[in-house]
Design an enzyme around this catalytic site. Structure first.
Site, PDB file in Angstrom:
ATOM      1  N   ASP A  40      -1.809  -0.463  -4.247  1.00  0.00           N
ATOM      2  CA  ASP A  40      -1.118   0.829  -4.263  1.00  0.00           C
ATOM      3  C   ASP A  40      -1.628   1.513  -5.519  1.00  0.00           C
ATOM      4  OD1 ASP A  40       0.697   2.924  -4.892  1.00  0.00           O
ATOM      5  OD2 ASP A  40       2.077   2.055  -3.449  1.00  0.00           O
ATOM      6  N   HIS A  41      -2.482   2.503  -5.352  1.00  0.00           N
ATOM      7  CA  HIS A  41      -3.186   2.984  -6.538  1.00  0.00           C
ATOM      8  C   HIS A  41      -2.267   3.653  -7.550  1.00  0.00           C
ATOM      9  CE1 HIS A  41      -3.371   6.934  -4.530  1.00  0.00           C
ATOM     10  NE2 HIS A  41      -3.656   7.435  -5.696  1.00  0.00           N
TER      11      HIS A  41
ATOM     12  N   HIS B 227       3.698   4.799  -2.602  1.00  0.00           N
ATOM     13  CA  HIS B 227       3.587   5.323  -3.965  1.00  0.00           C
ATOM     14  C   HIS B 227       4.949   5.685  -4.577  1.00  0.00           C
ATOM     15  CE1 HIS B 227      -0.505   5.336  -2.803  1.00  0.00           C
ATOM     16  NE2 HIS B 227      -0.556   6.529  -2.267  1.00  0.00           N
TER      17      HIS B 227
HETATM   18  C1  BG6 Z   1      -3.172   8.721  -0.975  1.00  0.00           C
HETATM   19  C2  BG6 Z   1      -2.727   9.546   0.201  1.00  0.00           C
HETATM   20  O1  BG6 Z   1      -2.686   7.414  -0.872  1.00  0.00           O
HETATM   21  O2  BG6 Z   1      -2.680   9.315  -2.165  1.00  0.00           O
HETATM   22  C3  BG6 Z   1      -3.201  10.970   0.069  1.00  0.00           C
HETATM   23  O3  BG6 Z   1      -3.228   8.983   1.404  1.00  0.00           O
HETATM   24  C4  BG6 Z   1      -2.763  11.552  -1.253  1.00  0.00           C
HETATM   25  O4  BG6 Z   1      -2.709  11.761   1.140  1.00  0.00           O
HETATM   26  C5  BG6 Z   1      -3.152  10.618  -2.396  1.00  0.00           C
HETATM   27  O5  BG6 Z   1      -3.385  12.802  -1.411  1.00  0.00           O
HETATM   28  C6  BG6 Z   1      -2.565  11.097  -3.699  1.00  0.00           C
HETATM   29  O6  BG6 Z   1      -3.110  10.358  -4.740  1.00  0.00           O
HETATM   30  P1  BG6 Z   1      -3.209  10.981  -6.192  1.00  0.00           P
HETATM   31  O7  BG6 Z   1      -3.683   9.845  -7.043  1.00  0.00           O
HETATM   32  O8  BG6 Z   1      -4.165  12.135  -6.112  1.00  0.00           O
HETATM   33  O9  BG6 Z   1      -1.839  11.439  -6.538  1.00  0.00           O
END
Ligand code: BG6
Length: 497
Positions: free
Chosen positions: A186-187, A249
């Site tokens: 989960d980044h 997230h």
């Molecule tokens: C991803 C989603 O996991 O996270 C995207 O699939 C979203 O839809 C993105 O735009 C958002 O990541 P960050 O790091 O730009 O907030």
């Protein structure tokens, strides 16, 4: 030796053994935008040196094609001034296997490349329909083990689309890999500001005594995006905002914010505390969805001066789609600490501004002696800025200079850039390095994912029963009007986007 702030004291060594990483779906967007740049960055910083990167995908590329493509991925941006010699040294470590994901021959070729490498990391970055074939074929070629050394698998989202499919995927994984070999990514957990939530709460004496229903009025979590779905219409149609952002997230943000203090900082202690939070979520059943959730879909509008399409006109989107591009929730945790404190969550695409933040709003003082004419007091609010600003702001009420006692809110700010003067590392760098050294703290455990899906699936079932038209919002706005009503119970408003 590197240190993980969450593991300090355990003296965790972060020197990966020589490793080979195989990226399934290497011709895709994630590889281009995140994985290759992250690996290159780790290479430049000296965090990784003895390694090989294998791209595995259907496209009939050769190793040279993959290296040429990868060259483009590290050409511009912050890498523009990196000497070509260093780029060349990195690109030499790349190789490619062209194969369908269900063809054992491809995995036999992969097994040849993997031979002799102590660390074996497999990264699933394909559409999820391919996961089962990949996992089973890795098992069939005994690539799920490495002695000496390790074999680990990183699984990208979406991890399932409801509780049943998440469980099924977990079963497939468990039939080939042990839980301690599985890294569900989960980044958001790789973001510096997200990790700082625990440090802020448990590394300071001042907040924790107030962190409960006696002093906190409510919490708002916002992850707003100004971009629409762009080229990802096909994917998004199967997902929608709640699956794409909330189940993973936003729930990560929410659990870090509300969990009990862990007794130590080991991966399992932390994850156990997070699971306890998820288990305490008060279920939103089909009869409550209208009270506790609001969906929305963006129509055409203007975002930051540019005219943009509505969701229904995006490529890959069904013109009658009921997929939500915005969701707002009001949730409660049934625990001693949080009973009665509403947590408001909202996320959406094509909103007026890109901003991710958590705002903890404290109760008002018991007596309002300063609420005289001309004063404009606000609840004290602690705001954790996740992106694009990174830092923490504390809003307090202060006296306006002058002969009268008028009061207005002001803020105390901590900005990462000012305090530390260096840019924060990319989330994927941190997470890849953690997987390479076997630190799963910032990865999601099986029970964590299933518990969050159990909660989300009930909401999805409730929505499926609700035929009402989806509220619309103008692209570039702050979401559908209907979302405002969620906060009226606490006499509050959403924070300005
Ligand atoms: C991803 C989603 O996991 O996270 C995207 O699939 C979203 O839809 C993105 O735009 C958002 O990541 P960050 O790091 O730009 O907030």
């Amino acid at each position: 030796m590197f240190t993980n702030p969450l593991l300090d004291g355990l003296q965790f060594a972060k020197e990966p053994v020589p490793f080979i990483i195989t990226i399934f779906g290497a011709t895709g967007d994630l590889t281009r935008r995140k994985l290759i740049p992250a690996l290159f960055s780790l290479f430049l910083k000296g965090n990784i040196s003895q390694f090989k990167i294998v791209g595995f995908a259907r496209r009939t590329w050769t190793g040279d094609n993959f290296r040429e493509e990868a060259h483009q991925m590290i050409a511009g941006g912050s890498f523009a001034s990196v000497p070509e010699a260093q780029k060349k040294a990195f690109l030499e470590k790349l190789d490619y296997v062209s194969s369908t994901f269900d063809d054992p021959e491809g995995y036999k070729r992969l097994a040849q490349l993997v031979k002799g490498w102590e660390g074996r990391l497999f990264y699933l970055s394909t559409p999820p329909d391919e996961y089962e074939d990949i996992i089973k074929n890795l098992g069939a070629q005994n690539l799920n083990q490495s002695v000496p050394g390790y074999s680990r698998i990183i699984v990208e989202k979406p991890f399932g689309r409801d509780l049943a499919s998440a469980k099924e995927l977990n079963e497939i994984l468990a039939s080939v890999f042990d839980e301690n070999q599985i890294y569900r990514i989960d980044h958001y957990l790789g973001k510096e500001t997200v990790q700082n939530i625990l440090v802020l709460r448990f590394g300071n004496g001042i907040f924790e005594p107030l962190w409960n229903n006696r002093y906190i009025d409510h919490i708002q979590i916002t992850v707003a995006e100004s971009l629409g779905v762009g080229t990802r219409g096909n994917y998004y149609e199967k997902s929608g905002a709640i699956r794409d952002m909330v189940q993973n997230h936003i729930f990560q943000l929410m659990t870090l914010l509300t969990m009990e203090p862990p007794n130590d900082l080991s991966p399992d202690t932390i994850r156990t505390e997070k699971v306890k939070v998820l288990k305490s979520l008060r279920p939103i059943t089909f009869k409550d969805v209208k009270t506790y959730t609001v969906r929305g879909q963006y129509g055409p509008g203007i975002v930051q001066g540019q005219s943009v399409k509505g969701y229904l006109e995006e490529d890959g989107v069904n013109p009658n789609s009921r997929t939500e591009t915005f969701v707002a929730l009001k949730i409660f945790l049934d625990t001693w600490r949080w009973e009665g404190v509403p947590i408001f969550i909202r996320t959406g695409k094509s909103l007026g501004r890109r901003v991710s933040e958590v705002a903890v709003s404290f109760k008002e003082p018991p007596l309002h002696i300063f609420n005289n004419r001309g004063s404009d007091t606000k609840n004290n609010t602690l705001v954790i800025h996740i992106q694009p600003e990174e830092g923490v702001t504390f809003n307090i009420n202060a006296k306006i200079p002058g002969y009268t006692t008028q009061v207005r809110p002001v803020s105390m700010d901590f900005a990462y850039g000012n305090a530390f003067g260096e840019s924060t590392p990319e989330a994927y760098e941190r997470l890849l390095l953690d997987a390479l050294v076997g630190d799963s703290t910032l990865y999601t455990r099986r029970d964590e994912i299933e518990t969050s899906w159990a909660f989300i699936t009930r909401i999805l079932q409730g929505w499926a029963e609700d035929p009402a038209p989806l509220p619309q919002y103008r692209a570039g706005s702050s979401g559908p009007e209907e979302a405002k009503a969620l906060l009226s119970s606490v006499n509050q408003k959403w924070r300005k986007l």
